[in-house]
Design an enzyme around this catalytic site. Sequence first.
Site, PDB file in Angstrom:
ATOM      1  N   LYS A  53      37.457  35.032  36.730  1.00 39.89           N
ATOM      2  CA  LYS A  53      38.009  36.332  36.335  1.00 39.89           C
ATOM      3  C   LYS A  53      39.134  36.129  35.319  1.00 39.89           C
ATOM      4  O   LYS A  53      39.972  35.246  35.474  1.00 39.89           O
ATOM      5  CB  LYS A  53      38.521  37.063  37.581  1.00 39.89           C
ATOM      6  CG  LYS A  53      38.998  38.471  37.323  1.00 39.89           C
ATOM      7  CD  LYS A  53      39.378  39.149  38.626  1.00 39.89           C
ATOM      8  CE  LYS A  53      39.885  40.557  38.394  1.00 39.89           C
ATOM      9  NZ  LYS A  53      40.201  41.219  39.672  1.00 39.89           N
ATOM     10  N   SER A 122      38.064  45.915  39.501  1.00 37.67           N
ATOM     11  CA  SER A 122      38.578  44.996  38.483  1.00 37.67           C
ATOM     12  C   SER A 122      37.840  43.661  38.442  1.00 37.67           C
ATOM     13  O   SER A 122      37.864  42.991  37.424  1.00 37.67           O
ATOM     14  CB  SER A 122      40.074  44.761  38.697  1.00 37.67           C
ATOM     15  OG  SER A 122      40.319  43.993  39.846  1.00 37.67           O
ATOM     16  N   SER A 146      38.968  45.398  45.023  1.00 38.12           N
ATOM     17  CA  SER A 146      38.396  44.866  43.787  1.00 38.12           C
ATOM     18  C   SER A 146      37.561  43.607  43.926  1.00 38.12           C
ATOM     19  O   SER A 146      37.084  43.088  42.926  1.00 38.12           O
ATOM     20  CB  SER A 146      39.515  44.619  42.770  1.00 38.12           C
ATOM     21  OG  SER A 146      40.099  45.834  42.397  1.00 38.12           O
TER      22      SER A 146
END
Length: 184
Positions: A53, A122, A146
């Site tokens: 990420k 996210s 998320s």
Amino acid sequence: ERCIDVIESRDREVRAFVTLGLAAARQAADQATQRYREGRALSAVDGMPIAVKDIMDTFDLPTQMGNAIYKGWQPRWDAACVHALRSGGAIIVGKTVTTAFAGGETNETRNPLDTRRTPGGSSSGSAASVGAGMVPAAPGTQTQGSTLRPAGFCGVFGFKPTHNALPMQGVHPISFTHDHLGVI
């Protein structure tokens, strides 16, 4: 190579990745293959392709946190979770799209099961990359939902351990009392 083929064939529509490091990934894969041939694998994730990420620092790929003000920003070291993965022989193939600073702003990532739908949250790029079969796993973060929500939306398993069970050093914080590191 199978993961790279899937990335090349699906990422134009899914848009899970913001940055790729395929040359370094191939080199790391060759090193893992050699370790396995010699009977000295580093861990259970040695040779496993992983997407990271884009709020997690990586020394060799920019960490842009889903926001134009960080475009091209290059950390000098890996986040603790990325360092642990690399130390175990995991292969970092690239950075996945996140909402701006892992907050509520939407992004361009699409759900790999139905590109007309949201991948949710996210950690959308991480979940979409796993859901599309681009990589078998990706770390995500969760302040509210998320990791679990995008995993569920993209048809994959999401795991959120107990708060502070996994180190958050080198991961852009939203809330020190709520942020979790998870796995998709």
